[in-house]
Design an enzyme around this catalytic site. Structure first.
Site, PDB file in Angstrom:
ATOM      1  CD  GLU A  81      18.921   4.285 -75.897  1.00 14.88           C
ATOM      2  OE1 GLU A  81      19.952   4.084 -76.569  1.00 14.88           O
ATOM      3  OE2 GLU A  81      18.699   5.358 -75.306  1.00 14.88           O
ATOM      4  CB  SER A 404      -5.721   4.313 -15.655  1.00 19.26           C
ATOM      5  OG  SER A 404      -5.618   5.118 -14.506  1.00 19.26           O
TER       6      SER A 404
END
Length: 840
Positions: A81, A404
């Site tokens: 680029e 429980s």
């Protein structure tokens, strides 16, 4: 000064003034540079995205620091680029001249001549971002590029490109593209993958690799060829890279741990509102996601809060960072503590089971690391895609009845109070506690049980008995201080039903409390973020934690060897009233695991209880967890092994052999070996004197004509009399009375069990009578029963009898045994059809 020099100087000054004026007149679009506006990525502990929330413009971004990107990507990007990125002022004059010449010769754009800075200018300027490719637009892009170079460093500009380069669809940035398409962080890119991600911004829509893999591969190969031709990568490397096919995963939203991700997202919004309230500012983008540091500076320096760590990569040399006065941004990456592999495995387990569940039934799982308190698995619902199962309801935080599951904490508290040791004698028999009559899950009673048996078998009556002695309010307060809050209904105080699920709590709080069994009694609040505060609280002593864990894991028998497998699991199940909630919570050395199964709306699920639906899932999750090397477990110094005697409960060393009827091995805490809990029926002491005839062996009295000799015996609790007459304790029952020696008609010692004085009895809907089952405890021989003074029937010993009541009003039941002992209870019957109150 010569004239040309003066002209040149004047021209320069005018140019500088013009540029400054333009910079002031057309400032950088600060809002664009402050992106993302509302986007958020929630990740696992390794940085893998769990859930991606798009920004206000509908884009997915995953901010990444410069040193978290593979150097291969920098090689490909800067070579293909902009090879002169670190040398030009934002515009490459040579490239621009070449592009202009090609355009003039061919009449069309052959090469753009854009630099990376010019591409960033297009990303941050909305007018350029939406495709203005005219000559005026190109000039605007050039000026923006020069402006970026003036205000930002090369590192900051490169950081903006890394995080905002278009990658196809709603994906922006190299890290998001790498995660979304390749399923890996950008720090782990191969040569071919680095070239692919370099090519995508050229034409992001046309080159989307999930839709056009052939076009994407051709563009990638073009990048590879350029890298070979310019000598960045050698020919062999490029040849190997070209062999690799472009095969990517579909671009779709990630839905792993979605409810945990949503919880974290809402947490960032709360923090943002608090921060905004303090500073007087508004969260960016109106999204309420919080304030954070400068994006370009932070991304370039790797300082983004919450960003996932990655292996360090070589960063291209750049100019020193300069301060940039850009707007602050929201926190955009939230890193959780979740383990991606464990989370995936558990969610698969849930999906495998969900079809076997009734409609609208969901599941929730929470797994916490005991050392770090890090949450490793967070599944708030069974299937996030199934709305029928209330998929958006987070049952990790839902308040439900725990059944429980609180019993281990009660027994630990009783141990710390010195009320019991691990083999204390408890009574599992029908009892009434101020009108509250608990039963067992199996609808049967076992009679004499030890603390270890009662806890391991989750017997209800012994637990209620123990809570009555400890105190419900004190028990609830102790849990609350450790972070486990029991929510009661409005106006309801803690009561005996707490131990059977009478107060609501959450899966998260249960997991936090159970961690105490593996870490010396210290509960720990699960943490979803690595930087969350560490919150711990003591809920029991280290000795009590050891004993309770040993009971749940191995049965609590010190005379038996410890479990020596790769992982020891201490676990407890629970089922709430009406089968609304099924629980299983367990601890290993490394983890605490909680499982909930039920309907989020609280509708009962008959037949679904902890042992048959939650426990199997718990076992499978434990099997999937990492197994640490087995470590020998030694009892703390305050825990000792001691031989005890039933029924007195004292140490065998201080108990006469004649009073030691059953010997057991127990764990004792702090050297305390407390006696058996006081008898609720007979207040006499645990030792009584019997007169026994040396001739017949029957019981007698000093005043009886049959001579006898005094013998001291240990008394068993009165409620255990049925087991003394037959069954487990028959060998320890006192001898029968001699026929010539009846006890005086004393009332003490005999008690009617089955209905209480003052009770009000109502028939079942549509019933024409009321059936009452009663029995006599503490008597001997045959028992005669009277209803309202009229003989009804007789029963042997403690055998139960059934009485039918057919009239409203007051009634009295009397029982009398052969020794003349008697007891009477009075009660009221209401609601029988067609009868008036008898007034008896």
């Amino acid at each position: 000064m010569r004239r040309p020099a003066r002209v040149l100087l004047a021209t320069g000054l005018v140019s500088v003034i013009t540029l400054l004026a333009l910079d002031l007149a057309f400032p950088l679009p600060r809002a664009a540079l402050a992106r993302p506006d509302g986007g958020l990525v929630v990740t696992a502990e390794d940085g893998t995205p769990l859930r991606t929330y798009p920004s206000a413009d509908g884009v997915w971004r995953y901010p990444v620091a410069a040193d978290q990107v593979s150097p291969l990507y920098y090689d490909a990007l800067l070579t293909f680029e902009d090879r002169w990125f670190y040398w030009h002022p934002g515009v490459n004059p040579v490239a621009m001249a070449r592009a202009a010449w090609q355009w003039a010769r061919s009449g069309r754009v052959v090469s753009g001549g854009s630099t990376l800075t010019m591409q960033v200018a297009r990303m941050v300027d909305p007018r350029l971002h939406y495709g203005d490719r005219s000559l005026r637009g190109k000039l605007r892009q050039v000026l923006r590029a020069l402006q970026l170079e003036w205000h930002l460093s090369k590192a900051q500009i490169l950081a903006l490109y890394l995080n905002h380069a278009p990658m196809g669809g709603i994906v922006e940035g190299v890290e998001m593209a790498s995660r979304a398409y390749l399923g890996k962080p950008s720090s782990q890119l191969s040569h071919a993958e680095a070239a692919l991600l370099t090519a995508l911004p050229q034409a992001p829509s046309r080159l989307r690799p999930d839709r056009a893999p052939a076009a994407a591969q051709a563009a990638r190969d073009k990048v590879l060829d350029r890298l070979r031709d310019l000598g960045t990568w050698d020919a062999a490397t490029v040849a190997d890279a070209r062999i690799e096919q472009v095969i990517v995963q579909p671009l779709r939203a990630r839905w792993l741990a979605p409810l945990a991700a949503e919880r974290l997202r809402q947490g960032t919004r709360v923090l943002a509102r608090e921060s905004s309230a303090k500073t007087g500012s508004r969260p960016p983008g109106g999204s309420g996601t919080g304030q954070g540091p400068n994006p370009a500076a932070d991304i370039a320096s790797g300082a983004s809060r919450g960003s996932a760590s990655a292996p360090s990569a070589a960063v291209p040399p750049g100019l020193p960072l300069r301060a940039a006065s850009l707007p602050t941004t929201a926190r955009t990456v939230v890193r959780s503590t979740l383990d991606i592999e464990l989370q995936s495995a558990v969610e698969t387990m849930l999906l495998d089971r969900v079809d076997a569940l009734p409609p609208k039934v969901s599941m929730a799982v929470l797994v916490m690391d005991n050392d770090t308190l890090a949450t490793k698995v967070y599944a708030g619902s069974a299937d996030f895609s199934d709305r029928r199962r209330a998929n958006h309801v987070d049952m990790v935080r839902g308040v439900r009845s725990p059944g429980s599951t609180l019993k281990p904490f009660l027994y630990a508290m009783a141990l710390d109070d010195g009320l019991i040791h691990s083999e204390s004698l408890l009574v599992d028999a029908p009892q009434s506690f101020g009108g509250y009559r608990p039963g067992n899950f199996q609808a049967a009673f076992s009679g004499p049980v030890s603390v270890s048996d009662a806890l391991q078998r989750s017997l209800n009556v012994p637990a209620v008995d123990l809570l009555d002695r400890v105190g419900p309010a004190r028990f609830a307060s102790n849990l609350r201080a450790a972070g486990l809050r029991l929510r009661m209904g409005t106006g309801i105080s803690p009561n005996l039903s707490l131990i059977l699920g009478g107060g609501g709590t959450t899966l998260e709080e249960l997991v936090a409390a159970y961690r105490a069994l593996a870490r010396g009694g210290m509960a720990g609040q699960p943490r979803l973020e690595p930087d969350a505060p560490r919150v711990e609280a003591r809920i029991m002593s280290p000795g009590a934690a050891f004993i309770v864990r040993e009971i749940l894991e191995n049965g609590g028998h010190p005379d038996r060897p410890f479990y020596d497998g790769p992982r020891g699991l201490a676990w407890k199940t629970g089922t709430s009233f009406g089968f609304r909630d099924a629980w299983a919570v367990g601890v290993t050395d490394g983890f605490t695991i909680g499982v909930w199964v039920g309907r989020p709306d609280g509708t009962p699920n008959p037949g679904f209880f902890g042992a048959n639906v939650a426990a199997p899932l718990l076992q499978d999750i434990v099997a999937a967890l990492p197994a640490p090397p087995p470590a020998p477990r030694k009892p703390p110094a305050e825990v000792t092994q001691v031989s005890i005697c039933w029924p007195l409960g004292l140490a065998a060393s201080v108990t006469s052999p004649a009073l030691c009827q059953i010997r057991r091995q127990a764990w004792a805490l702090d050297g305390a070996v407390p006696p058996t809990l006081p008898d609720r029926v007979a207040p006499a002491g645990p030792i009584e004197t019997l007169w026994i005839s040396p001739i017949t062996g029957h019981r007698t009295r000093p005043t009886c004509s049959v001579p006898g000799e005094p013998v001291q015996v240990a008394r068993w609790p009165t409620y255990l009399q049925p087991w003394l007459e037959s069954g487990l304790l028959a060998a320890y029952a006192p001898p029968p009375w001699d026929p010539a020696c009846r006890a005086a008609g004393a009332r003490s010692g005999l008690r009617i069990e089955g209905v209480d004085t003052g009770a009000q009895l109502l028939p079942v809907p549509g019933g024409r009578d009321i059936t009452v089952g009663v029995r006599a405890l503490g008597g001997s021989g045959t028992v005669w029963w009277l209803l309202d003074g009229q003989p009804q029937q007789q029963s042997p010993g403690t055998a139960a009898v059934t009485l039918k009541l057919r009239e409203n009003g007051k009634h009295a039941v009397t029982a009398m045994d052969e020794a003349g002992r008697y007891d009477s209870v009075s009660f009221t019957v209401r609601g029988l059809p067609g009868t008036a109150a008898s007034g008896k």
